[in-house]
Design an enzyme around this catalytic site. Structure first.
Site, PDB file in Angstrom:
ATOM      1  N   ARG A 307     -27.394  16.122 -29.034  1.00  0.00           N
ATOM      2  CA  ARG A 307     -28.811  16.411 -28.738  1.00  0.00           C
ATOM      3  C   ARG A 307     -28.887  17.216 -27.442  1.00  0.00           C
ATOM      4  O   ARG A 307     -28.949  16.656 -26.352  1.00  0.00           O
ATOM      5  CB  ARG A 307     -29.588  15.101 -28.571  1.00  0.00           C
ATOM      6  CG  ARG A 307     -29.711  14.250 -29.817  1.00  0.00           C
ATOM      7  CD  ARG A 307     -30.491  12.968 -29.504  1.00  0.00           C
ATOM      8  NE  ARG A 307     -30.980  12.295 -30.687  1.00  0.00           N
ATOM      9  CZ  ARG A 307     -30.367  11.244 -31.247  1.00  0.00           C
ATOM     10  NH1 ARG A 307     -29.254  10.758 -30.741  1.00  0.00           N
ATOM     11  NH2 ARG A 307     -30.900  10.684 -32.319  1.00  0.00           N
ATOM     12  N   ARG A 343     -26.828  20.588 -31.980  1.00  0.00           N
ATOM     13  CA  ARG A 343     -28.190  20.847 -32.439  1.00  0.00           C
ATOM     14  C   ARG A 343     -28.945  21.645 -31.384  1.00  0.00           C
ATOM     15  O   ARG A 343     -28.860  21.354 -30.194  1.00  0.00           O
ATOM     16  CB  ARG A 343     -28.893  19.508 -32.674  1.00  0.00           C
ATOM     17  CG  ARG A 343     -30.306  19.685 -33.177  1.00  0.00           C
ATOM     18  CD  ARG A 343     -30.945  18.363 -33.517  1.00  0.00           C
ATOM     19  NE  ARG A 343     -31.347  17.638 -32.332  1.00  0.00           N
ATOM     20  CZ  ARG A 343     -31.894  16.428 -32.364  1.00  0.00           C
ATOM     21  NH1 ARG A 343     -32.053  15.798 -33.496  1.00  0.00           N
ATOM     22  NH2 ARG A 343     -32.255  15.824 -31.254  1.00  0.00           N
ATOM     23  N   GLU A 442     -35.520  16.037 -41.792  1.00  0.00           N
ATOM     24  CA  GLU A 442     -36.236  14.945 -41.131  1.00  0.00           C
ATOM     25  C   GLU A 442     -37.751  15.048 -41.315  1.00  0.00           C
ATOM     26  O   GLU A 442     -38.509  14.364 -40.659  1.00  0.00           O
ATOM     27  CB  GLU A 442     -35.862  14.848 -39.641  1.00  0.00           C
ATOM     28  CG  GLU A 442     -35.872  16.144 -38.896  1.00  0.00           C
ATOM     29  CD  GLU A 442     -35.295  16.045 -37.478  1.00  0.00           C
ATOM     30  OE1 GLU A 442     -35.040  14.931 -36.992  1.00  0.00           O
ATOM     31  OE2 GLU A 442     -35.124  17.098 -36.861  1.00  0.00           O
ATOM     32  N   ASN A 465     -34.670   8.930 -38.315  1.00  0.00           N
ATOM     33  CA  ASN A 465     -35.648   8.474 -37.311  1.00  0.00           C
ATOM     34  C   ASN A 465     -36.967   9.201 -37.526  1.00  0.00           C
ATOM     35  O   ASN A 465     -38.030   8.612 -37.537  1.00  0.00           O
ATOM     36  CB  ASN A 465     -35.144   8.758 -35.893  1.00  0.00           C
ATOM     37  CG  ASN A 465     -33.757   8.204 -35.668  1.00  0.00           C
ATOM     38  OD1 ASN A 465     -33.357   7.284 -36.357  1.00  0.00           O
ATOM     39  ND2 ASN A 465     -33.022   8.770 -34.729  1.00  0.00           N
ATOM     40  N   ASP A 466     -36.863  10.513 -37.678  1.00  0.00           N
ATOM     41  CA  ASP A 466     -38.079  11.278 -37.902  1.00  0.00           C
ATOM     42  C   ASP A 466     -38.512  11.241 -39.358  1.00  0.00           C
ATOM     43  O   ASP A 466     -39.699  11.222 -39.646  1.00  0.00           O
ATOM     44  CB  ASP A 466     -37.875  12.726 -37.444  1.00  0.00           C
ATOM     45  CG  ASP A 466     -38.052  12.828 -35.943  1.00  0.00           C
ATOM     46  OD1 ASP A 466     -39.031  12.263 -35.435  1.00  0.00           O
ATOM     47  OD2 ASP A 466     -37.206  13.444 -35.280  1.00  0.00           O
ATOM     48  N   ARG A 476     -42.622   6.392 -34.092  1.00  0.00           N
ATOM     49  CA  ARG A 476     -41.368   5.689 -33.860  1.00  0.00           C
ATOM     50  C   ARG A 476     -41.306   5.007 -32.496  1.00  0.00           C
ATOM     51  O   ARG A 476     -40.456   4.172 -32.247  1.00  0.00           O
ATOM     52  CB  ARG A 476     -40.160   6.645 -34.046  1.00  0.00           C
ATOM     53  CG  ARG A 476     -40.200   7.857 -33.162  1.00  0.00           C
ATOM     54  CD  ARG A 476     -39.218   8.921 -33.639  1.00  0.00           C
ATOM     55  NE  ARG A 476     -37.907   8.800 -33.031  1.00  0.00           N
ATOM     56  CZ  ARG A 476     -36.971   9.742 -33.095  1.00  0.00           C
ATOM     57  NH1 ARG A 476     -37.200  10.859 -33.781  1.00  0.00           N
ATOM     58  NH2 ARG A 476     -35.818   9.575 -32.516  1.00  0.00           N
TER      59      ARG A 476
HETATM   60  C1  PEP Z   1     -33.564  11.796 -36.335  1.00  0.00           C
HETATM   61  O1  PEP Z   1     -34.740  12.172 -36.303  1.00  0.00           O
HETATM   62  O2  PEP Z   1     -33.148  10.926 -37.097  1.00  0.00           O
HETATM   63  C2  PEP Z   1     -32.584  12.379 -35.393  1.00  0.00           C
HETATM   64  C3  PEP Z   1     -31.310  12.111 -35.490  1.00  0.00           C
HETATM   65  O3  PEP Z   1     -33.077  13.181 -34.407  1.00  0.00           O
HETATM   66  P1  PEP Z   1     -33.777  12.602 -33.073  1.00  0.00           P
HETATM   67  O4  PEP Z   1     -33.592  11.113 -33.050  1.00  0.00           O
HETATM   68  O5  PEP Z   1     -33.148  13.274 -31.908  1.00  0.00           O
HETATM   69  O6  PEP Z   1     -35.215  12.998 -33.267  1.00  0.00           O
HETATM   70 MG    MG Z   2     -35.253  13.867 -35.129  1.00  0.00          MG
END
Ligand code: PEP
Ligand code: MG
Length: 604
Positions: A307, A343, A442, A465-466, A476
């Site tokens: 990240r 990324r 995502e 996560n997204d 979240r």
């Molecule tokens: C996600 O969204 O699952 C992801 C890996 O990216 P981030 O948590 O950095 O938004």
């Molecule tokens: Mg994400």
């Protein structure tokens, strides 16, 4: 140590959301970074003069504090000094000073209340100016108002830099930048009022291996600096000032947990191959280049997600091309043949940085975030792409784009990337011939067109996560809806199945790098629906490797077939939990994933 004496300390048990496993036992350090609460009361005519005096003193104190800070910023850039000077000027501003005095005199209200009203009306004026620069000044007005308020209230000004070693940080909220800052201090863990399992703060806690509990709602009101805390990051509990025998029981629990963890850690370099011999690639997620060697040390096969936005945090200026190149080179060289998926910038949402005063958006999570921001601010994007292209000769680089919602975004990025490549070629810079370009899946839009996207890119990484946040409309980072954050919601399982099938049909790689991939409970389902690559935070790597070694693909496929037609998350979760308990019975992973109930404690 301030606060109550040991005999007066009350024992409380607070329930929250465990976001990073393990136990921390130590003293609390309260970092209250919230807006100050403003007392409101009317004055009698005889009190007005003293109130005006109190306000004058708070103003003078605020100005001299800013003067002090200015003096300490030895290496400050001109911009920082200018900002502080602007704050000092604001403290002498007629509208602010006279406006507040006038309200105290005319409405007979206390200074805090009067100041709050004035600050609000000044901010409204800024809001109405059609100039971005002036609108941004709203936060300066807040900053100045806050400082005067705190001085009126006699409170301290919170700073993370005062947090000592071996403390458990207690805060209303910690931004990802705060958490990154805390890395430099050896804190034991942290507990916050707000937050959810996949907030970036929680993710940072896991990669730092700091036990953490979020969503405790009122911990900052209950706990003071110096209170003894037992933090159970697995169950999501915090015991405040427990009796000594309770502390001892938790210390024993901590030792048992550490022993099982140690066994998993010992086996961390063994291959992650299922019982039937299917290899499953386990990679690591990192936020900082230095973490590359850490994830490898924990048994990861390369970096599955870097990240890069963390490189832009806690600093006054943006990282230039050369600095970025050096960081990416370090990651690639350390990752070796297994390579690294780097990324591009994912700013916005809940990640903000100092040098870019991003517009305040009503809903930043749906705003100018990630690839949308990069395609708008192309100067910043090009600097990063050039640095990545140059670094590509130093290892096995995969480039990945966050928050893709359409094919156009991929095309636009490719066009920019091609231009950067041409420029670098003209400058005589060496680059790898082919650099795989992948995207994060995502957003529900990307999931729905996964079959089309699969023809445009070299790989997918599923960001659950997204994906969960946007599919289920669950913020979240919001503790109030955390219970609705259900990775095993049938909508999600259908999407995952389609994404994996689309990637397989197009013959491209697909991995998962959201936090779901690092949770033992979900891994058998993920293997059952066809995933063979998972990337996760440091702490989860040895655990998930041992889960992989404990299961066989047949059983996982049966499990997935058994749950894919169930109608709700509750049913699916119950079925999965029972099956996974059975699969893991007797393994060290079972002990770490589900360490059993802690010693008796009554919630209060
Ligand atoms: C996600 O969204 O699952 C992801 C890996 O990216 P981030 O948590 O950095 O938004
Ligand atoms: Mg994400």
């Amino acid at each position: 140590m301030p606060g109550r004496g040991p005999n007066e300390r009350e024992t409380r048990v607070l329930e929250g959301i465990g976001v990073s496993p393990g136990y921390a036992i130590g003293r609390a350090h309260l970092v209250d970074r919230r807006r100050v609460r403003v007392p409101k009361y009317h004055l009698s005519a005889g009190q007005v003069k003293a109130e005006l005096q109190r306000f004058a003193e708070a103003l003078a104190q605020s100005e001299s504090q800013i003067q002090d800070i200015k003096g300490k910023l030895v290496s400050a850039g001109e911009e920082q000094v200018l900002i502080l000077e602007a704050h000092q000027l604001m403290m002498r501003d007629e509208m602010l000073v006279e406006g507040t005095r006038q309200l105290i005199r005319e409405q007979n209200i206390n200074a805090e209340w009067a100041l709050k009203k004035v600050v609000r009306s000044i901010k409204q004026i800024f809001d109405n100016i059609d100039d971005e620069y002036f609108r941004e000044r709203r936060s300066d007005v807040d900053f100045v108002g806050d400082r005067i308020l705190r001085n009126l209230l006699g409170g301290a000004h919170p700073s993370l830099s005062q947090v000592g070693h071996s403390a458990i940080v207690v805060a209303h909220d910690l931004s990802p930048a705060d958490t990154a800052f805390l890395m430099r201090t050896a804190v034991l863990g942290f507990a916050t009022d707000v937050g959810g399992k996949t907030s970036h703060t929680a993710i940072m806690a896991r990669s730092l291996e700091l036990p953490a509990v979020v969503g405790l709602e009122r911990i900052t009101e209950i706990v003071g600096t110096g209170d003894v805390l037992v933090l159970d990051g697995t169950l999501g509990r915090v015991l405040v000032n427990p009796p000594p025998d309770e502390v001892k029981r938790y210390q024993r629990q901590q030792m048992v947990y550490s022993a099982h963890r140690a066994k998993l850690d010992e086996a961390r370099h063994e291959p992650s191959t299922t019982q039937d011999g299917t290899p499953v690639r386990i990679a690591g997620n990192i936020e900082l280049p230095e973490e590359t060697s850490v994830v490898l040390e924990y048994g990861a096969e390369g970096v599955g997600l870097y990240r890069t936005e963390y490189l832009y945090m806690n600093r006054e200026t943006l990282p230039d091309e050369q600095e970025q190149y050096e960081h990416y080179r370090q990651v690639l060289e350390t990752a070796g043949a297994a390579g690294a998926t780097i990324r591009t910038l994912d700013l916005g949402g809940d990640k903000f940085i100092e040098p870019l005063k991003l517009n305040r958006e009503l809903n930043p999570v749906m705003g100018l975030r990630a690839i949308r921001f990069c395609l708008r601010e192309q100067g910043i994007f090009r600097t990063q792409l050039r640095a990545l292209l140059r670094a590509s000769v130093h290892g096995n680089l995969r480039m990945m784009l966050p928050l893709i919602s359409s094919i156009e975004e991929v095309w636009q990025t490719r066009a920019i990337l091609d231009e950067c490549r041409q420029q670098l070629e003209q400058e005589g810079q060496p680059m790898a011939d082919h650099i795989p370009l992948g995207i994060m899946i995502e957003l529900p839009s990307a999931a729905a067109i996964a079959d089309l996207l699969a023809k445009e890119v070299d790989f997918f990484a599923i960001g659950t996560n997204d994906l969960i946040q946007y599919t289920l409309a669950i913020d979240r980072a919001n503790e109030h809806v955390a219970h609705l954050y259900r990775p095993l919601h049938p909508a999600l399982l259908r999407m995952l199945e389609f994404i994996v099938a689309s990637a397989n049909a197009a013959g491209i790689r697909v991995s998962m790098c959201g936090e779901m991939a690092g949770e033992a409970l979900f891994v058998p389902v993920l293997l059952g629906l066809g995933l063979r690559e998972l990337s996760m935070n440091t702490v989860s790597i040895p655990i998930i490797k041992s889960v992989v070694r404990a299961v066989s693909i047949d059983t996982c496929e049966d499990l997935f077939r058994g749950v894919r037609d169930l109608v709700c998350a509750d049913q699916i979760e119950a079925r999965v939990r029972a099956a996974v308990d059975e699969m893991l019975a007797g393994t060290d992973a079972a002990q770490v994933v589900n360490p059993g109930l802690p010693p008796e404690a009554t919630p209060g």
